[in-house]
Design a protein around this motif. Structure first.
Motif, PDB file in Angstrom:
ATOM      1  N   ASP A  46      -0.411   9.301   5.277  1.00 38.68           N
ATOM      2  CA  ASP A  46      -1.670   8.850   4.662  1.00 38.68           C
ATOM      3  C   ASP A  46      -1.358   7.582   3.887  1.00 38.68           C
ATOM      4  N   VAL A  47      -2.161   6.547   4.083  1.00 36.29           N
ATOM      5  CA  VAL A  47      -1.945   5.263   3.428  1.00 36.29           C
ATOM      6  C   VAL A  47      -3.112   4.987   2.487  1.00 36.29           C
ATOM      7  N   ASP A  48      -2.808   4.747   1.216  1.00 35.69           N
ATOM      8  CA  ASP A  48      -3.858   4.445   0.243  1.00 35.69           C
ATOM      9  C   ASP A  48      -4.525   3.114   0.571  1.00 35.69           C
ATOM     10  N   ASP A  79      -6.014   1.939   3.191  1.00 33.24           N
ATOM     11  CA  ASP A  79      -5.585   1.373   4.467  1.00 33.24           C
ATOM     12  C   ASP A  79      -6.473   0.186   4.836  1.00 33.24           C
ATOM     13  N   PRO A  80      -5.876  -0.986   5.112  1.00 33.99           N
ATOM     14  CA  PRO A  80      -6.694  -2.173   5.393  1.00 33.99           C
ATOM     15  C   PRO A  80      -7.614  -2.017   6.600  1.00 33.99           C
ATOM     16  N   VAL A  81      -7.272  -1.142   7.555  1.00 32.43           N
ATOM     17  CA  VAL A  81      -8.081  -0.983   8.758  1.00 32.43           C
ATOM     18  C   VAL A  81      -8.831   0.345   8.755  1.00 32.43           C
ATOM     19  N   ALA A  82      -8.118   1.412   8.502  1.00 35.48           N
ATOM     20  CA  ALA A  82      -8.714   2.752   8.604  1.00 35.48           C
ATOM     21  C   ALA A  82      -8.551   3.490   7.280  1.00 35.48           C
ATOM     22  N   SER A  83      -9.280   3.075   6.283  1.00 30.04           N
ATOM     23  CA  SER A  83      -9.181   3.694   4.970  1.00 30.04           C
ATOM     24  C   SER A  83      -9.616   5.162   5.037  1.00 30.04           C
ATOM     25  N   GLY A  84      -8.803   6.036   4.496  1.00 32.00           N
ATOM     26  CA  GLY A  84      -9.118   7.460   4.502  1.00 32.00           C
ATOM     27  C   GLY A  84      -8.659   8.181   5.752  1.00 32.00           C
ATOM     28  N   GLN A  85      -8.060   7.466   6.689  1.00 28.07           N
ATOM     29  CA  GLN A  85      -7.623   8.084   7.927  1.00 28.07           C
ATOM     30  C   GLN A  85      -6.254   8.737   7.743  1.00 28.07           C
ATOM     31  N   SER A  86      -6.106   9.916   8.327  1.00 26.18           N
ATOM     32  CA  SER A  86      -4.823  10.619   8.290  1.00 26.18           C
ATOM     33  C   SER A  86      -4.135  10.496   9.648  1.00 26.18           C
ATOM     34  N   TYR A  87      -2.827  10.393   9.612  1.00 25.74           N
ATOM     35  CA  TYR A  87      -2.041  10.229  10.828  1.00 25.74           C
ATOM     36  C   TYR A  87      -1.108  11.430  10.995  1.00 25.74           C
ATOM     37  N   ALA A  88      -0.779  11.723  12.239  1.00 24.11           N
ATOM     38  CA  ALA A  88       0.164  12.800  12.548  1.00 24.11           C
ATOM     39  C   ALA A  88       0.967  12.411  13.766  1.00 24.11           C
ATOM     40  N   GLY A  89       2.190  12.918  13.853  1.00 24.38           N
ATOM     41  CA  GLY A  89       3.058  12.590  14.986  1.00 24.38           C
ATOM     42  C   GLY A  89       4.383  13.301  14.865  1.00 24.38           C
ATOM     43  N   ARG A  90       5.454  12.570  15.053  1.00 22.97           N
ATOM     44  CA  ARG A  90       6.781  13.175  15.079  1.00 22.97           C
ATOM     45  C   ARG A  90       7.814  12.200  14.542  1.00 22.97           C
ATOM     46  N   HIS A  92       0.853  -1.179   0.000  1.00 20.18           N
ATOM     47  CA  HIS A  92       0.000   0.000   0.000  1.00 20.18           C
ATOM     48  C   HIS A  92       0.899   1.241   0.000  1.00 20.18           C
ATOM     49  N   LYS A  93       0.608   2.158  -0.908  1.00 24.22           N
ATOM     50  CA  LYS A  93       1.427   3.361  -0.993  1.00 24.22           C
ATOM     51  C   LYS A  93       1.178   4.251   0.210  1.00 24.22           C
ATOM     52  N   ALA A  94       2.279   4.697   0.832  1.00 25.23           N
ATOM     53  CA  ALA A  94       2.214   5.567   1.999  1.00 25.23           C
ATOM     54  C   ALA A  94       2.781   6.936   1.626  1.00 25.23           C
ATOM     55  N   HIS A  95       2.019   7.976   1.921  1.00 25.27           N
ATOM     56  CA  HIS A  95       2.439   9.346   1.640  1.00 25.27           C
ATOM     57  C   HIS A  95       2.881   9.983   2.962  1.00 25.27           C
ATOM     58  N   MET A  96       4.153  10.354   3.036  1.00 22.15           N
ATOM     59  CA  MET A  96       4.724  10.865   4.283  1.00 22.15           C
ATOM     60  C   MET A  96       5.124  12.326   4.136  1.00 22.15           C
ATOM     61  N   GLY A  97       4.925  13.062   5.218  1.00 21.78           N
ATOM     62  CA  GLY A  97       5.383  14.438   5.276  1.00 21.78           C
ATOM     63  C   GLY A  97       6.310  14.621   6.459  1.00 21.78           C
ATOM     64  N   ARG A  98       7.380  15.373   6.267  1.00 18.84           N
ATOM     65  CA  ARG A  98       8.316  15.671   7.354  1.00 18.84           C
ATOM     66  C   ARG A  98       8.611  17.170   7.344  1.00 18.84           C
ATOM     67  N   TYR A  99       8.354  17.808   8.480  1.00 18.29           N
ATOM     68  CA  TYR A  99       8.526  19.254   8.603  1.00 18.29           C
ATOM     69  C   TYR A  99       9.260  19.497   9.921  1.00 18.29           C
ATOM     70  N   GLY A 100      10.545  19.750   9.827  1.00 10.37           N
ATOM     71  CA  GLY A 100      11.316  19.831  11.064  1.00 10.37           C
ATOM     72  C   GLY A 100      12.592  20.627  10.919  1.00 10.37           C
ATOM     73  N   ILE A 101      13.454  20.451  11.914  1.00 10.87           N
ATOM     74  CA  ILE A 101      14.722  21.166  11.992  1.00 10.87           C
ATOM     75  C   ILE A 101      15.851  20.158  12.145  1.00 10.87           C
TER      76      ILE A 101
END
Length: 240
Positions: free
Chosen positions: A98-100, A102-113, A67-76
């Protein structure tokens, strides 16, 4: 009988040590000075800080496939030289996922560090063309929630790259190849309760980078990768 002292009335007969500098010799010295200045362009190789804004896509391995995963990184980041050619760095900041399909949570966006360490190696023997390499190890942790479902994902990324770097005036041009390896796990709570590995995604590709020095301590660069990791990142860096 002692010979009379010699008188050098003719400039062509004067001793070499008394001959005036010719325009050609002056021009030659100027060229030598310019070449020496070009070999040391004045841009410091000391400690530095940076701001990174990037987004790329790769794949996570689930039981039903990739499954294609789209990742963002915004940091120092902070870079500290430990020798003439090796610099250690620490990086971290805000991460999104964001995971295309997603087998469990389709359409769910994730955030963290994310938080990582690494080393950068670059030669400076030649005036224009040199070699650069980098290796890093980065941890990511993100969470996401929707109706009756919460998921926590964490993964470790090993990244290494090597290639030539071309230095020209205020510009730096980077190119080469890289290899990455991802390993992680996912914990789901709610309608679906499970703990599983994300699997392993490994592979490589190529990268290109262009850096422009606005002054002797400040630069802005854009880097693009293709292959297993596809994306672009923008880097603002300040040397001191």
């Amino acid at each position: 009988m002692e010979s009379p002292p010699r008188v050098y009335d003719d400039p062509m007969n004067r001793p070499a040590w008394r001959a005036p500098l010719s325009p050609r010799l002056i021009l030659f010295c100027v060229f030598l000075w310019a070449g020496a200045a070009g070999a040391d362009d004045g841009y410091p190789q000391g400690a530095s800080t940076l701001l990174e804004l990037g987004r790329y896509s790769t794949h996570f391995t689930y039981p039903d496939g990739l499954h294609k995963a789209h990742m963002g990184r915004y940091g120092i980041g902070y870079y500290e030289p430990v020798s003439d050619v090796v610099t250690l760095f620490l990086q971290g900041g805000y991460a999104t996922l964001d995971v295309d399909n997603d087998p469990v949570a389709s359409g769910q966006s994730y955030a963290g560090r994310y938080l990582g360490v690494g080393a950068h190696w670059e030669t400076y023997e030649n005036d224009r063309l040199n070699l650069a390499a980098e290796m890093s190890y980065t941890w990511h942790g993100v969470s996401g929630a929707m109706l009756n479902q919460r998921s926590d994902l964490s993964w470790y990324e090993t990244y290494s790259a090597i290639g030539p770097v071309l230095r020209f005036d205020r510009w730096r041009f980077y190119a080469g190849g890289y290899y990455q390896r991802l390993e992680g796990e996912e914990t789901d709570q709610g309608s679906v309760n499970q703990h599983r590995n994300l699997g392993v995604d490994r592979g490589g590709g190529g990268y290109l980078g262009i850096v422009w020095y606005m002054d002797q301590t400040g630069s802005v660069g854009i880097y693009a990768t293709s292959g297993t990791r596809q994306g672009v990142r923008l880097v603002f860096k300040r040397d001191f």
